[in-house]
Design a protein around this motif. Structure first.
Motif, PDB file in Angstrom:
ATOM      1  N   ASP A 180       0.824  -1.197   0.000  1.00 37.30           N
ATOM      2  CA  ASP A 180       0.000   0.000   0.000  1.00 37.30           C
ATOM      3  C   ASP A 180       0.865   1.257   0.000  1.00 37.30           C
ATOM      4  O   ASP A 180       2.054   1.226   0.310  1.00 37.30           O
ATOM      5  CB  ASP A 180      -0.913   0.024   1.223  1.00 37.30           C
ATOM      6  N   ALA A 181       0.248   2.383  -0.338  1.00 35.02           N
ATOM      7  CA  ALA A 181       0.962   3.658  -0.325  1.00 35.02           C
ATOM      8  C   ALA A 181       1.415   4.006   1.080  1.00 35.02           C
ATOM      9  O   ALA A 181       2.470   4.609   1.278  1.00 35.02           O
ATOM     10  CB  ALA A 181       0.073   4.768  -0.887  1.00 35.02           C
ATOM     11  N   ALA A 182       0.616   3.649   2.084  1.00 35.47           N
ATOM     12  CA  ALA A 182       0.983   3.895   3.478  1.00 35.47           C
ATOM     13  C   ALA A 182       0.575   2.685   4.304  1.00 35.47           C
ATOM     14  O   ALA A 182      -0.531   2.177   4.165  1.00 35.47           O
ATOM     15  CB  ALA A 182       0.311   5.157   4.005  1.00 35.47           C
ATOM     16  N   CYS A 183       1.488   2.217   5.153  1.00 33.38           N
ATOM     17  CA  CYS A 183       1.224   1.079   6.026  1.00 33.38           C
ATOM     18  C   CYS A 183       1.361   1.544   7.469  1.00 33.38           C
ATOM     19  O   CYS A 183       2.068   2.506   7.753  1.00 33.38           O
ATOM     20  CB  CYS A 183       2.196  -0.052   5.743  1.00 33.38           C
ATOM     21  N   ARG A 202       2.142   4.488  17.649  1.00 34.55           N
ATOM     22  CA  ARG A 202       1.731   4.138  16.291  1.00 34.55           C
ATOM     23  C   ARG A 202       2.610   4.888  15.300  1.00 34.55           C
ATOM     24  O   ARG A 202       3.017   6.020  15.537  1.00 34.55           O
ATOM     25  CB  ARG A 202       0.265   4.499  16.085  1.00 34.55           C
ATOM     26  N   LEU A 203       2.876   4.222  14.177  1.00 32.98           N
ATOM     27  CA  LEU A 203       3.707   4.831  13.134  1.00 32.98           C
ATOM     28  C   LEU A 203       3.174   4.437  11.761  1.00 32.98           C
ATOM     29  O   LEU A 203       2.769   3.292  11.547  1.00 32.98           O
ATOM     30  CB  LEU A 203       5.154   4.364  13.278  1.00 32.98           C
ATOM     31  N   ASP A 204       3.156   5.390  10.834  1.00 32.95           N
ATOM     32  CA  ASP A 204       2.813   5.123   9.443  1.00 32.95           C
ATOM     33  C   ASP A 204       4.095   5.120   8.615  1.00 32.95           C
ATOM     34  O   ASP A 204       4.980   5.948   8.835  1.00 32.95           O
ATOM     35  CB  ASP A 204       1.868   6.196   8.899  1.00 32.95           C
ATOM     36  N   TYR A 205       4.195   4.187   7.653  1.00 32.34           N
ATOM     37  CA  TYR A 205       5.402   4.132   6.838  1.00 32.34           C
ATOM     38  C   TYR A 205       5.059   3.738   5.412  1.00 32.34           C
ATOM     39  O   TYR A 205       3.986   3.210   5.117  1.00 32.34           O
ATOM     40  CB  TYR A 205       6.412   3.129   7.429  1.00 32.34           C
ATOM     41  N   ARG A 206       6.005   3.994   4.509  1.00 27.35           N
ATOM     42  CA  ARG A 206       5.887   3.540   3.122  1.00 27.35           C
ATOM     43  C   ARG A 206       7.283   3.281   2.570  1.00 27.35           C
ATOM     44  O   ARG A 206       8.236   3.997   2.897  1.00 27.35           O
ATOM     45  CB  ARG A 206       5.150   4.559   2.245  1.00 27.35           C
ATOM     46  N   VAL A 207       7.383   2.251   1.763  1.00 27.54           N
ATOM     47  CA  VAL A 207       8.651   1.916   1.124  1.00 27.54           C
ATOM     48  C   VAL A 207       8.828   2.827  -0.088  1.00 27.54           C
ATOM     49  O   VAL A 207       7.932   2.934  -0.929  1.00 27.54           O
ATOM     50  CB  VAL A 207       8.674   0.435   0.705  1.00 27.54           C
ATOM     51  N   LEU A 208       9.985   3.477  -0.183  1.00 32.68           N
ATOM     52  CA  LEU A 208      10.232   4.434  -1.259  1.00 32.68           C
ATOM     53  C   LEU A 208      10.891   3.780  -2.472  1.00 32.68           C
ATOM     54  O   LEU A 208      10.307   3.675  -3.526  1.00 32.68           O
ATOM     55  CB  LEU A 208      11.099   5.585  -0.745  1.00 32.68           C
ATOM     56  N   GLU A 231      10.193   5.642   4.370  1.00 32.00           N
ATOM     57  CA  GLU A 231       9.799   6.886   5.028  1.00 32.00           C
ATOM     58  C   GLU A 231       8.738   6.577   6.076  1.00 32.00           C
ATOM     59  O   GLU A 231       7.822   5.791   5.830  1.00 32.00           O
ATOM     60  CB  GLU A 231       9.233   7.875   4.015  1.00 32.00           C
ATOM     61  N   ALA A 232       8.860   7.187   7.266  1.00 34.99           N
ATOM     62  CA  ALA A 232       7.912   6.935   8.352  1.00 34.99           C
ATOM     63  C   ALA A 232       7.590   8.219   9.087  1.00 34.99           C
ATOM     64  O   ALA A 232       8.440   9.109   9.214  1.00 34.99           O
ATOM     65  CB  ALA A 232       8.485   5.905   9.325  1.00 34.99           C
ATOM     66  N   ILE A 233       6.334   8.307   9.593  1.00 37.01           N
ATOM     67  CA  ILE A 233       5.918   9.452  10.399  1.00 37.01           C
ATOM     68  C   ILE A 233       5.039   8.957  11.542  1.00 37.01           C
ATOM     69  O   ILE A 233       4.413   7.909  11.461  1.00 37.01           O
ATOM     70  CB  ILE A 233       5.129  10.508   9.578  1.00 37.01           C
ATOM     71  N   ASP A 234       5.006   9.718  12.608  1.00 37.95           N
ATOM     72  CA  ASP A 234       4.041   9.522  13.681  1.00 37.95           C
ATOM     73  C   ASP A 234       2.763  10.231  13.252  1.00 37.95           C
ATOM     74  O   ASP A 234       2.786  11.450  13.035  1.00 37.95           O
ATOM     75  CB  ASP A 234       4.594  10.119  14.976  1.00 37.95           C
TER      76      ASP A 234
END
Length: 237
Positions: A150-153, A166-172, A190-193
């Motif tokens: 997915d675009a964001a996991c 909790r953290l959201d991430y995506r493979v670049l 890339e990951a963000i809270d």
């Protein structure tokens, strides 16, 4: 000034407090046999010892050591950090199973000018949300095998005190990066809270050693605040 426990362990400082989510069953079912075998091989644990330099704005540079070792049916991830007046450490034991990775023990602590504290998670505390050292291994494994398309996991985890995060991430992509230890091909994530979207992490993982960071950049409000860079890497023959 940040709390010493967040300064001294790079996973704390950079919010690399990720937890594993079990690998998705059948994730490679549609891949050609050779490609599926390559991806499966990339998820196999391999022992290593890695040393880093941690640069943080407003602080002296820290030295970091990260070791992944095999102990009977367990793997242990151990990380330690040091600056002139302080030290930090954390370690985790986990089991790699066909359905995913299971954390069984976590411990961390810090000392600053003779003062400090220790933290521990075991048993039931790790049953639902594993610790972040185990998480670092599983996040890289997911990035290497493509378990999240997915675009964001999203990953749920717990910090050193057992608090839910909790953290959201995506493979670049894959890219070659230049580090003090040499030039490496890296899988970048890339990951963000989700509660603090102004803070962004860019992980660079080794494509053949699950859990092995090559570099991490931490950005806040569009500016890089810190960087973790590999300076030396060794593994058993």
């Amino acid at each position: 000034m940040p709390h010493p426990s967040r300064l001294l362990c790079p996973l704390l400082l950079l919010l690399l407090a990720l937890a594993p989510v079990a690998a998705l069953p059948g994730a490679h079912a549609a891949l050609p046999g050779r490609e599926a075998a390559r991806l499966e091989h990339s998820a196999v644990p391999r022992p290593f010892t890695a040393n880093y330099r941690l640069e943080v704005r407003g602080w002296p540079d820290a030295t970091i050591e990260h070791r992944l070792t095999r102990e009977d049916d367990h793997w242990q991830s151990r990380m330690s950090a040091a600056i002139a007046v302080a030290r930090g450490r954390e370690r985790s034991r986990f089991i790699v199973e066909p359905q995913g990775v299971r954390s069984v023990h976590y411990a961390s602590g810090y000392s600053l000018l003779g003062l400090g504290d220790d933290y521990r998670l075991t048993g039931e505390a790790l049953a639902e949300r594993p610790d972040r050292q185990t998480a670092l291994f599983e996040l890289s494994r997911r990035a290497l095998t493509g378990d999240c398309q997915d675009a964001a996991c999203r990953l749920d985890y717990q910090d050193h005190r057992g608090r839910e995060e909790r953290l959201d991430y995506r493979v670049l992509d894959r890219a070659t990066i230049a580090l003090p230890a040499g030039d490496f091909e890296a899988v970048r994530v890339e990951a963000i809270d989700p509660e603090k979207p102004e803070r962004r992490l860019l992980f660079s993982f080794h494509p053949e050693f699950p859990g092995l960071l090559l570099a991490v950049d931490y950005h806040r409000d569009g500016q890089r605040q810190s960087r973790l860079s590999l300076t030396e890497l060794a593994w058993p023959d």
